[in-house]
Design a protein around this motif. Structure first.
Motif, PDB file in Angstrom:
ATOM      1  N   VAL A  51      12.963  10.508  -1.196  1.00  0.00           N
ATOM      2  CA  VAL A  51      12.953   9.096  -0.852  1.00  0.00           C
ATOM      3  C   VAL A  51      11.567   8.666  -0.380  1.00  0.00           C
ATOM      4  O   VAL A  51      11.072   7.609  -0.766  1.00  0.00           O
ATOM      5  CB  VAL A  51      14.031   8.804   0.216  1.00  0.00           C
ATOM      6  N   ALA A  52      10.909   9.494   0.427  1.00  0.00           N
ATOM      7  CA  ALA A  52       9.588   9.125   0.962  1.00  0.00           C
ATOM      8  C   ALA A  52       8.573   8.910  -0.156  1.00  0.00           C
ATOM      9  O   ALA A  52       7.782   7.968  -0.122  1.00  0.00           O
ATOM     10  CB  ALA A  52       9.091  10.200   1.923  1.00  0.00           C
ATOM     11  N   ALA A  53       8.598   9.765  -1.170  1.00  0.00           N
ATOM     12  CA  ALA A  53       7.656   9.630  -2.282  1.00  0.00           C
ATOM     13  C   ALA A  53       7.947   8.356  -3.076  1.00  0.00           C
ATOM     14  O   ALA A  53       7.027   7.648  -3.494  1.00  0.00           O
ATOM     15  CB  ALA A  53       7.736  10.849  -3.193  1.00  0.00           C
ATOM     16  N   LEU A  54       9.226   8.050  -3.266  1.00  0.00           N
ATOM     17  CA  LEU A  54       9.607   6.828  -3.970  1.00  0.00           C
ATOM     18  C   LEU A  54       9.131   5.602  -3.190  1.00  0.00           C
ATOM     19  O   LEU A  54       8.599   4.650  -3.763  1.00  0.00           O
ATOM     20  CB  LEU A  54      11.122   6.790  -4.160  1.00  0.00           C
ATOM     21  N   MET A  55       9.284   5.648  -1.863  1.00  0.00           N
ATOM     22  CA  MET A  55       8.835   4.529  -1.030  1.00  0.00           C
ATOM     23  C   MET A  55       7.321   4.353  -1.124  1.00  0.00           C
ATOM     24  O   MET A  55       6.834   3.229  -1.190  1.00  0.00           O
ATOM     25  CB  MET A  55       9.275   4.740   0.415  1.00  0.00           C
ATOM     26  N   ASP A  56       6.582   5.460  -1.140  1.00  0.00           N
ATOM     27  CA  ASP A  56       5.123   5.370  -1.259  1.00  0.00           C
ATOM     28  C   ASP A  56       4.719   4.745  -2.588  1.00  0.00           C
ATOM     29  O   ASP A  56       3.843   3.879  -2.638  1.00  0.00           O
ATOM     30  CB  ASP A  56       4.476   6.760  -1.124  1.00  0.00           C
ATOM     31  N   ARG A  57       5.349   5.180  -3.685  1.00  0.00           N
ATOM     32  CA  ARG A  57       5.029   4.607  -5.004  1.00  0.00           C
ATOM     33  C   ARG A  57       5.391   3.124  -5.041  1.00  0.00           C
ATOM     34  O   ARG A  57       4.677   2.317  -5.632  1.00  0.00           O
ATOM     35  CB  ARG A  57       5.777   5.357  -6.116  1.00  0.00           C
ATOM     36  N   THR A  58       6.496   2.783  -4.392  1.00  0.00           N
ATOM     37  CA  THR A  58       6.930   1.389  -4.366  1.00  0.00           C
ATOM     38  C   THR A  58       5.927   0.536  -3.597  1.00  0.00           C
ATOM     39  O   THR A  58       5.554  -0.553  -4.041  1.00  0.00           O
ATOM     40  CB  THR A  58       8.326   1.274  -3.720  1.00  0.00           C
ATOM     41  N   LYS A  59       5.468   1.024  -2.440  1.00  0.00           N
ATOM     42  CA  LYS A  59       4.465   0.291  -1.658  1.00  0.00           C
ATOM     43  C   LYS A  59       3.218   0.031  -2.489  1.00  0.00           C
ATOM     44  O   LYS A  59       2.668  -1.073  -2.480  1.00  0.00           O
ATOM     45  CB  LYS A  59       4.084   1.079  -0.397  1.00  0.00           C
ATOM     46  N   ASP A  60       2.762   1.054  -3.204  1.00  0.00           N
ATOM     47  CA  ASP A  60       1.565   0.905  -4.037  1.00  0.00           C
ATOM     48  C   ASP A  60       1.771  -0.175  -5.096  1.00  0.00           C
ATOM     49  O   ASP A  60       0.894  -1.008  -5.334  1.00  0.00           O
ATOM     50  CB  ASP A  60       1.198   2.234  -4.724  1.00  0.00           C
ATOM     51  N   ALA A  61       2.944  -0.161  -5.742  1.00  0.00           N
ATOM     52  CA  ALA A  61       3.229  -1.147  -6.800  1.00  0.00           C
ATOM     53  C   ALA A  61       3.265  -2.565  -6.228  1.00  0.00           C
ATOM     54  O   ALA A  61       2.704  -3.495  -6.811  1.00  0.00           O
ATOM     55  CB  ALA A  61       4.560  -0.827  -7.480  1.00  0.00           C
ATOM     56  N   VAL A  62       3.903  -2.725  -5.065  1.00  0.00           N
ATOM     57  CA  VAL A  62       4.006  -4.044  -4.443  1.00  0.00           C
ATOM     58  C   VAL A  62       2.629  -4.546  -4.039  1.00  0.00           C
ATOM     59  O   VAL A  62       2.263  -5.693  -4.299  1.00  0.00           O
ATOM     60  CB  VAL A  62       4.950  -4.005  -3.219  1.00  0.00           C
ATOM     61  N   ARG A  63       1.825  -3.679  -3.430  1.00  0.00           N
ATOM     62  CA  ARG A  63       0.496  -4.090  -2.978  1.00  0.00           C
ATOM     63  C   ARG A  63      -0.389  -4.487  -4.150  1.00  0.00           C
ATOM     64  O   ARG A  63      -1.190  -5.414  -4.048  1.00  0.00           O
ATOM     65  CB  ARG A  63      -0.142  -2.977  -2.154  1.00  0.00           C
ATOM     66  N   LYS A  64      -0.211  -3.795  -5.264  1.00  0.00           N
ATOM     67  CA  LYS A  64      -0.989  -4.130  -6.462  1.00  0.00           C
ATOM     68  C   LYS A  64      -0.647  -5.532  -6.946  1.00  0.00           C
ATOM     69  O   LYS A  64      -1.519  -6.333  -7.282  1.00  0.00           O
ATOM     70  CB  LYS A  64      -0.705  -3.093  -7.556  1.00  0.00           C
ATOM     71  N   VAL A  65       0.661  -5.866  -6.977  1.00  0.00           N
ATOM     72  CA  VAL A  65       1.088  -7.179  -7.429  1.00  0.00           C
ATOM     73  C   VAL A  65       0.690  -8.262  -6.431  1.00  0.00           C
ATOM     74  O   VAL A  65       0.249  -9.344  -6.811  1.00  0.00           O
ATOM     75  CB  VAL A  65       2.623  -7.212  -7.666  1.00  0.00           C
ATOM     76  N   MET A  66       0.853  -7.958  -5.138  1.00  0.00           N
ATOM     77  CA  MET A  66       0.546  -8.947  -4.111  1.00  0.00           C
ATOM     78  C   MET A  66      -0.959  -9.245  -4.078  1.00  0.00           C
ATOM     79  O   MET A  66      -1.372 -10.337  -3.730  1.00  0.00           O
ATOM     80  CB  MET A  66       1.005  -8.477  -2.723  1.00  0.00           C
ATOM     81  N   GLY A  67      -1.771  -8.240  -4.407  1.00  0.00           N
ATOM     82  CA  GLY A  67      -3.214  -8.439  -4.438  1.00  0.00           C
ATOM     83  C   GLY A  67      -3.733  -9.026  -3.145  1.00  0.00           C
ATOM     84  O   GLY A  67      -3.425  -8.557  -2.065  1.00  0.00           O
ATOM     85  N   GLY A  68      -4.489 -10.068  -3.251  1.00  0.00           N
ATOM     86  CA  GLY A  68      -5.083 -10.693  -2.077  1.00  0.00           C
ATOM     87  C   GLY A  68      -4.156 -11.627  -1.341  1.00  0.00           C
ATOM     88  O   GLY A  68      -4.548 -12.239  -0.358  1.00  0.00           O
ATOM     89  N   HIS A  69      -2.887 -11.757  -1.807  1.00  0.00           N
ATOM     90  CA  HIS A  69      -1.976 -12.724  -1.181  1.00  0.00           C
ATOM     91  C   HIS A  69      -1.398 -12.228   0.135  1.00  0.00           C
ATOM     92  O   HIS A  69      -0.818 -12.971   0.875  1.00  0.00           O
ATOM     93  CB  HIS A  69      -0.795 -13.036  -2.107  1.00  0.00           C
TER      94      HIS A  69
END
Length: 199
Positions: free
Chosen positions: A178-196
């Motif tokens: 679960v922890a690894a999935l959460m880390d990958r998810t955080k990375d994906a979200v931050r990439k989409v959110m960008g500077g927002h």
């Protein structure tokens, strides 16, 4: 090995341009998966539980990265609202981690699953009441759509299949904790959110 069908909020082909509607739909998917785990047994229960774990991990991570930062900034008393939700999430994650170490056929599994379900449902109701309704009132359609896009990126991180060649639930979870999935998810979200997103 059978394909695991993880519910995706976009399965109904609705436009996902409102983060609140998207998260509410995920809450429904989570309730349905709890029902499926309870109603099944053996390998079916293991499969349903893996899908539930993945959807919970992705959903909570998306909320932590997208919803909570916005609520903290935009809602009156937002910091307190978010702290309360984070405390609920921590309790649910502790139960989830304990469940992750128990086989779904173990007699201890169902009582712990019922505790997790109660915690998750209370948390979802609190989010809907104290965060979601206020978020919709506090922003415009552009922000709701931007947040929905980030949540959809998180959702895409929930794999619908176990790792190839892995035949047991225990081995599969060891390869994708679960922890690894959460880390990958955080990375994906931050990439989409960008500077927002503010730090």
């Amino acid at each position: 090995m059978t394909e695991l069908d993880t519910p995706q909020a976009g399965d109904d082909r609705a436009k996902d341009n409102d983060v609140v509607a998207l998260l509410m739909r995920q809450h429904g998917d989570i309730r349905n998966l709890f029902d499926e785990v309870e109603a099944s047994s053996g390998e079916e229960r293991r499969d349903a539980f893996r899908r539930l774990v993945r959807l919970l991990a992705v959903h909570e991570t998306a909320e932590e990265e997208v919803v909570h930062p916005f609520a903290r900034r935009a809602l009156s008393g937002g910091a307190k609202v978010v702290e309360d939700r984070l405390a609920e999430e921590r309790a649910a994650k502790e139960t989830l981690a304990a469940l992750d170490d128990i086989d779904t056929d173990d007699p201890k599994f169902m009582p712990m699953l019922m505790k997790l379900r109660k915690d998750v449902q209370e948390h979802a109701r609190a989010e809907e009441r104290y965060e979601f309704t206020h978020i919709r009132r506090s922003t415009d359609v552009t922000n709701l759509a931007a947040m929905a896009k980030a949540v959809k990126a998180a959702e895409a991180m929930a794999p619908t299949r176990p790792h190839p060649g892995v035949e047991s639930a225990t081995a599969n979870m060891a390869l994708g904790p679960v922890a690894a999935l959460m880390d990958r998810t955080k990375d994906a979200v931050r990439k989409v959110m960008g500077g927002h997103k503010e730090g």
